[in-house]
Design a protein around this motif. Structure first.
Motif, short mmCIF file in Angstrom:
data_model
loop_
_atom_site.label_atom_id
_atom_site.label_comp_id
_atom_site.label_asym_id
_atom_site.label_seq_id
_atom_site.Cartn_x
_atom_site.Cartn_y
_atom_site.Cartn_z
N LEU A 78 0.84 -1.20 0.00
CA LEU A 78 0.00 0.00 0.00
C LEU A 78 0.87 1.25 0.00
N PRO A 79 0.31 2.41 -0.38
CA PRO A 79 1.09 3.64 -0.43
C PRO A 79 1.63 4.04 0.94
N THR A 81 1.58 7.08 2.12
CA THR A 81 0.72 8.11 2.70
C THR A 81 -0.71 7.59 2.84
N SER A 83 -4.33 6.67 2.31
CA SER A 83 -4.96 6.52 1.00
C SER A 83 -6.34 5.89 1.15
N GLU A 84 -7.13 6.00 0.08
CA GLU A 84 -8.45 5.38 0.01
C GLU A 84 -8.29 3.97 -0.53
N VAL A 85 -8.66 2.97 0.28
CA VAL A 85 -8.46 1.56 -0.07
C VAL A 85 -9.82 0.88 -0.20
N HIS A 104 -4.84 4.08 6.65
CA HIS A 104 -5.61 4.20 5.41
C HIS A 104 -7.11 4.24 5.71
N ASP A 146 -7.49 4.89 -4.33
CA ASP A 146 -6.05 4.82 -4.57
C ASP A 146 -5.58 3.38 -4.68
N VAL A 147 -6.27 2.48 -4.01
CA VAL A 147 -5.89 1.06 -4.00
C VAL A 147 -7.15 0.21 -4.08
N ARG A 172 -7.90 5.66 -9.20
CA ARG A 172 -7.49 7.01 -9.59
C ARG A 172 -6.16 6.94 -10.35
N GLY A 175 -2.95 5.16 -9.01
CA GLY A 175 -3.39 4.14 -8.06
C GLY A 175 -2.78 2.78 -8.36
N HIS A 231 0.35 -1.00 -11.25
CA HIS A 231 0.29 0.44 -11.03
C HIS A 231 -0.35 1.16 -12.22
#
Length: 408
Positions: A78-79, A81, A83-85, A104, A146-147, A172, A175, A231
């Motif tokens: 996962l990122p 920062t 993020s929206e998962v 997240h 984002d994920v 996104r 993402g 990605h």
């Protein structure tokens, strides 16, 4: 779960998550090519499994060693920062909880109401949202993430590639799609198949083998287990295929062709059509397509613009369609010049078009008959390709200017 334990319970654990089960207890409806019929996809299976689902080491993550191993992998995938998962086929929410604990914001989806109930209990107070719905077409509307995180779900879907295409639209720019899958004896889906599907759309695909890490499974395993992290690239300039359609009028009738052996909408009627090739303008394209499909030799002066339609097929990319009108007799008598791709050419009344048509073509001709000139026709991913007389119309008419600009 070891061989000889409750076979019914083993069969109940496919579409949400699967891990260290002995393949001899797998549902017989699943095979290594991927896919699973309705008998192993009913919600009754997962509802019945919910209360004992977490007993598997990699489901409940009750063993601190197993939990720490999965937490480490999730942190890598996962990122960095918050993020929206979107966690699809979340089961009882164990991976969703790890993602929340790492900062997240999680939306979790499972088709089983009992699984979702267990996930809500596990995620209570975390701010995570848990929804009941199909992982292949999650009920998230126009939201983007984002994920998209999916563990042990793809192998049990009837059309894995279609699910991947839809999930890709939920991401996104920038993402990533995280897939955790495997092959268990005669069941599962090989990494090569999913990787091939992802490499056609992703900027990069990372393949990580997981079988050798016993801490993830609570025991040693020898079968194929892996993660794929695909990605999405940064925003790019939007491009679309331009297609052209020919409306040949014979009084109140129009010429339609029945598609055959093309792999798309075969058996359905469509106007003679094709797409513009590199270097062609739309007039050149429709003249070429008219000659190739119907033998009619049109000149630019034979054509009038009838309609411009931006359209999108189910699960497909958008296209810009130009519909041109020509009168019968211009360029000669039409005939079926491509019998390998067209089983029939016929004349049909414009005011009583047949139902067995490609949906967006039917919408275009209906708009043309009504005198409209600009239309958007946008399929939802689960819409049929064929026109549905009882279905919701996807056509949106755009108003055209009626005069000169003010001040002229």
């Amino acid at each position: 779960m070891a061989a000889g334990q409750n076979n019914a319970r083993t069969a109940q654990q496919g579409a949400s998550q699967w891990s260290s089960h002995d393949h001899r207890n797998l549902p017989t409806t699943v095979n290594v090519s991927g896919g699973c019929d309705d008998r192993c996809m009913t919600t009754d299976y997962w509802d019945a499994a919910a209360d004992t689902f977490d007993e598997e080491p990699d489901h409940g993550l009750l063993d601190p060693v197993v939990r720490e191993a999965w937490a480490g992998r999730i942190e890598e995938w996962l990122p960095d920062t918050p993020s929206e998962v979107l966690d699809l086929g979340c089961g009882t929410g164990s991976l969703a909880l790890l993602a929340v604990e790492q900062g997240h914001r999680v939306t979790a989806v499972d088709r089983s109401a009992r699984m979702a109930e267990r996930a809500r209990m596990k995620l209570a107070g975390s701010g995570a949202e848990v929804l009941v719905g199909d992982a292949a077409l999650p009920p998230v509307g126009e939201r983007r993430f984002d994920v998209v995180l999916v563990r042990h779900v793809v192998w049990a879907l009837p059309d894995p590639e279609a699910a991947l295409r839809h999930w890709w639209t939920l991401l996104r720019p920038g993402g990533r799609l995280v897939l955790i899958e495997g092959v268990w004896g005669e069941a599962g889906i090989p990494a090569a198949r999913l990787r091939a599907a992802l490499e056609s759309v992703a900027d990069a695909v990372h393949h990580e083998r997981l079988s050798a890490d016993a801490s993830l499974w609570g025991r040693e395993v020898t079968d194929e287990r892996y993660a794929l992290v695909a990605h999405v690239g940064p925003p790019r300039r939007h491009t679309e295929v331009v297609d052209v359609h020919l409306i040949i009028r014979r009084g109140g009738e129009v010429l339609l062709a029945r598609r055959a052996n093309t792999g798309y909408a075969d058996g359905l009627l469509n106007s003679p059509s094709g797409h513009a090739e590199d270097g062609e303008n739309v007039l050149q394209a429709v003249i070429r397509e008219a000659r190739e499909e119907t033998g009619v030799e049109l000149a630019p002066e034979d054509l009038r613009v009838a309609l411009v339609m931006q359209h999108r097929g189910p699960g497909a990319q958008p296209r810009m369609g130009w519909f041109f009108e020509a009168e019968y007799g211009a360029g000669g008598e039409p005939y079926n010049r491509e019998p390998d791709k067209c089983s029939e050419l016929g004349w049909f009344p414009l005011d009583a078009l047949p139902d067995d048509m490609v949906a967006y073509c039917r919408a275009g001709l209906d708009a043309y008959r009504a005198g409209e000139r600009f239309v958007v026709h946008w399929h939802e991913d689960d819409d049929p390709i064929a026109y549905d007389p009882e279905g919701e119309s996807r056509a949106v008419v755009l108003a055209a200017t009626t005069g000169r600009p003010a001040g002229r």
